[in-house]
Each structure stands twice: as structure tokens, then as C-alpha cells.
Enzyme design. Structure first.
Site, PDB file in Angstrom:
ATOM      1  N   SER A  16       0.799  -1.223   0.000  1.00  0.00           N
ATOM      2  CA  SER A  16       0.000   0.000   0.000  1.00  0.00           C
ATOM      3  C   SER A  16       0.838   1.282   0.000  1.00  0.00           C
ATOM      4  O   SER A  16       1.868   1.374   0.670  1.00  0.00           O
ATOM      5  CB  SER A  16      -0.937   0.014   1.204  1.00  0.00           C
ATOM      6  OG  SER A  16      -1.675   1.221   1.245  1.00  0.00           O
ATOM      7  N   SER A  18      -0.876   4.131   0.735  1.00  0.00           N
ATOM      8  CA  SER A  18      -1.724   5.027   1.522  1.00  0.00           C
ATOM      9  C   SER A  18      -1.015   5.710   2.679  1.00  0.00           C
ATOM     10  O   SER A  18      -1.284   6.893   2.953  1.00  0.00           O
ATOM     11  CB  SER A  18      -2.955   4.269   2.032  1.00  0.00           C
ATOM     12  OG  SER A  18      -3.810   3.920   0.969  1.00  0.00           O
ATOM     13  N   THR A  63      -9.402  -2.572   2.637  1.00  0.00           N
ATOM     14  CA  THR A  63      -9.059  -2.985   1.272  1.00  0.00           C
ATOM     15  C   THR A  63      -9.226  -4.497   1.117  1.00  0.00           C
ATOM     16  O   THR A  63      -9.742  -5.181   2.014  1.00  0.00           O
ATOM     17  CB  THR A  63      -7.633  -2.531   0.906  1.00  0.00           C
ATOM     18  OG1 THR A  63      -7.414  -2.751  -0.482  1.00  0.00           O
ATOM     19  CG2 THR A  63      -6.576  -3.285   1.711  1.00  0.00           C
ATOM     20  N   LYS A  67     -13.739  -5.646   2.015  1.00  0.00           N
ATOM     21  CA  LYS A  67     -14.708  -4.560   1.831  1.00  0.00           C
ATOM     22  C   LYS A  67     -16.161  -5.005   2.003  1.00  0.00           C
ATOM     23  O   LYS A  67     -16.970  -4.289   2.609  1.00  0.00           O
ATOM     24  CB  LYS A  67     -14.516  -3.909   0.465  1.00  0.00           C
ATOM     25  CG  LYS A  67     -13.182  -3.188   0.329  1.00  0.00           C
ATOM     26  CD  LYS A  67     -13.048  -2.525  -1.027  1.00  0.00           C
ATOM     27  CE  LYS A  67     -11.694  -1.835  -1.155  1.00  0.00           C
ATOM     28  NZ  LYS A  67     -11.568  -1.103  -2.434  1.00  0.00           N
ATOM     29  N   ASP A 106     -14.850   4.598  -2.638  1.00  0.00           N
ATOM     30  CA  ASP A 106     -14.368   4.032  -3.899  1.00  0.00           C
ATOM     31  C   ASP A 106     -15.152   4.563  -5.099  1.00  0.00           C
ATOM     32  O   ASP A 106     -14.572   4.927  -6.121  1.00  0.00           O
ATOM     33  CB  ASP A 106     -14.467   2.502  -3.881  1.00  0.00           C
ATOM     34  CG  ASP A 106     -13.275   1.840  -3.207  1.00  0.00           C
ATOM     35  OD1 ASP A 106     -12.212   2.482  -3.131  1.00  0.00           O
ATOM     36  OD2 ASP A 106     -13.416   0.693  -2.760  1.00  0.00           O
ATOM     37  N   GLY A 133     -15.235  -8.007  -7.314  1.00  0.00           N
ATOM     38  CA  GLY A 133     -14.995  -7.864  -5.884  1.00  0.00           C
ATOM     39  C   GLY A 133     -15.596  -6.585  -5.328  1.00  0.00           C
ATOM     40  O   GLY A 133     -16.393  -5.911  -5.988  1.00  0.00           O
ATOM     41  N   GLY A 134     -15.179  -6.232  -4.110  1.00  0.00           N
ATOM     42  CA  GLY A 134     -15.766  -5.084  -3.428  1.00  0.00           C
ATOM     43  C   GLY A 134     -15.617  -3.770  -4.158  1.00  0.00           C
ATOM     44  O   GLY A 134     -16.558  -2.961  -4.217  1.00  0.00           O
ATOM     45  N   GLY A 247      -4.712   2.903 -11.400  1.00  0.00           N
ATOM     46  CA  GLY A 247      -5.637   3.364 -10.372  1.00  0.00           C
ATOM     47  C   GLY A 247      -5.063   4.360  -9.379  1.00  0.00           C
ATOM     48  O   GLY A 247      -5.682   4.617  -8.339  1.00  0.00           O
TER      49      GLY A 247
END
Length: 283
Positions: A16, A18, A63, A67, A106, A133-134, A247
């Protein structure tokens, strides 16, 4: 030690970016907070959520692969934003006086990046999703009735069926079709936008999830993978003169929305973007 603790829960999470983005934002605005990574397997998610108040955590991002399970947990044991219910997944949790509250950033994060980074307007267009997926659920539900047609393909057909069920609760079910292997090529040929919502591409050596012969001229490609500068899919798309992005823009924008939910302050978007790019380059 910082007085406020935030973080990302997933499995795995070591890839990640983040922390770089969120910690830069905290520092810029003078907020005494730290953003950390929490690697929690699916079997430990409920226990992790139960321990959040005792561990002085103020907010969490969620994540892969948590989710959808996070939404299910908070529906029973906490609070959940109406938008997150509709989008079918939770990727942001805020600790409130009344308990944990789930949100989903998201959908809006993807839409802002789609329009601003890829220069693509999805209204009345045909959109093809690889993966159910989520993140895919949230994006599809956020797009809603905007696209003329949405195709969904997943190697686990049951996941795609769950997306259709969620979509049909709120929107015209005729607009969303599940695509299997036999109809894959034809559906993609008819699409204006391809969204890769699978994990394929997260590793440097991953091949493209789509054969390059299927990347027709005029097709826009949005790869949700963000932890590499260019995935194989994006590289091949750009060689085909297609418009394509990873992304990273979605990560930036959904992270900024989460920051604002947690702190009530406007996110320093330029600072967060600079920190993301620096962290990615340093890998």
C-alpha cells in the site's frame, strides 16, 4: 507517539501507498496523527473491528479482501452510511461517539479520476468490468443507470451474480449483463471502457489480464491496480494508442474523501498526490 491513529486493514497490505499519502496530509495540516498498516486475515476481521475502540484508532480504510465483509459486520454491529449500503461495500470506517460508522469512497473516487485523469464520461456508454470484488461492486453501483450497458466478468461466476443482485435492487437489471468466456470477446468489442478490477497486475511480472488483440482502437482502459507505474495492461493499451491509466488517481481521490470524513478538513490534494508519486517512484 501521535495522539490519533488511522490505518489500512487488508490482507496483504504491505504494497500500500496510503501511509505516504495520508501521513503527508496530516503533517501538512499540523494534525497530530499517524497512518499505519494492519495486515489481518479474513478470519480475524471481526476481532480487529471489535478492538478498534480499545486501541485508540480514530479511522480505518478497508481494502482487499475485506470490503464486503466490513459492510456486513457494520450492518450488524455498528453504523453504515446509506451510500455504502447501496454501493454494497465499505472501504472507510470512522470511529464516532455512537460506534463505528462505515462509508464508501471508492465510487466517487473512481468517478472523479475517470473524468479528470482518463477524460472519459461514462454516461450512455458501454462499460466492461473484469472482476466482481468489493471495489467493482462499489463502482458499478455508483455509476448506476448512467452507462447504457454494463458487462461484468469474473472467473467466479457467483461473484458476478451477486453484483447483478445488488444492482437490480436499485437500477434497471436489463442494463447489467454477466459475461462468461464464450461471450467475453464480443462484449469487450462492443465496449467503450474496460475496467480491470482484478488483482492481476499488482506484481511486476504479471501479464495483462486481457489479450492485446482484444484492445480495439477507441477503447478506454482504467486499471484499478495502482502499486506499479504501469501495468502490462496499461503498457499494451498505450502501445495500441488507446487511452489508459492505472488506479493511482482513484487511490488519491478516495483517500482524500476518507481524510475529509475523518478530520472534517479539506484534504491537501496536491500534497497527497506528490507523496503518492514519490512513494511509487521509490519502490
Amino acid at each position: 507517539m501521535a495522539t490519533q491513529l488511522y490505518g489500512l486493514v487488508g490482507h496483504p497490505v504491505r504494497h500500500s501507498l496510503s501511509p505516504a499519502m495520508q501521513n503527508a496530509a496530516f503533517e501538512t495540516l499540523g494534525i497530530d496523527a499517524e497512518y499505519k498498516l494492519f495486515d489481518v486475515p479474513p478470519s480475524g476481521l471481526a476481532e480487529f473491528f471489535r478492538g478498534i475502540p480499545d486501541n485508540s484508532v480514530s479511522g480505518i480504510n478497508v481494502t482487499i479482501p475485506h470490503k464486503i465483509k466490513a459492510k456486513e459486520y457494520l450492518e450488524k454491529n455498528g453504523l453504515i452510511d446509506e451510500n455504502a449500503i447501496r454501493l454494497g461495500a465499505v472501504n472507510t470506517v470512522k470511529v464516532t461517539q455512537d460506534g463505528l460508522k462505515g462509508f464508501n469512497t471508492d465510487g466517487p473516487g473512481f468517478y472523479r479520476s475517470l473524468v479528470e485523469d482518463l477524460k472519459f464520461e461514462p454516461e450512455n456508454k458501454t462499460v466492461f468490468f473484469m472482476g466482481a470484488g468489493g471495489a467493482a461492486v462499489a463502482i458499478i453501483m455508483y455509476l448506476g443507470n448512467g452507462p447504457a450497458k454494463i458487462f461484468v466478468h469474473d472467473i467466479e461466476k457467483g461473484k458476478a451474480k451477486e453484483v447483478w443482485k445488488q444492482y437490480s435492487k436499485f437500477y434497471d437489471p436489463e442494463k447489467l449483463s454477466i459475461v462468461d468466456k464464450t461471450g467475453f470477446d464480443e462484449a469487450l468489442e462492443a465496449s467503450d471502457l474496460l475496467v480491470n478490477a482484478t488483482p492481476v497486475g499488482m506484481k511486476e511480472r504479471d501479464p495483462s489480464p486481457v489479450d492485446k488483440s482484444l484492445l480495439h482502437r477507441g477503447l478506454y482502459i482504467y486499471d484499478l491496480v495502482y502499486n506499479v507505474t504501469e501495468t502490462a495492461l496499461v503498457k499494451e493499451a498505450l502501445r495500441m494508442k488507446c487511452h489508459a491509466v492505472t488506479g493511482l488517481g482513484m487511490l488519491l481521490r478516495q483517500g482524500a474523501i476518507a481524510f475529509e470524513i475523518w478530520t472534517g478538513q479539506k484534504a491537501p490534494l496536491d500534497i497527497m498526490k506528490k507523496a503518492l508519486k514519490a512513494a511509487l517512484k521509490a519502490r
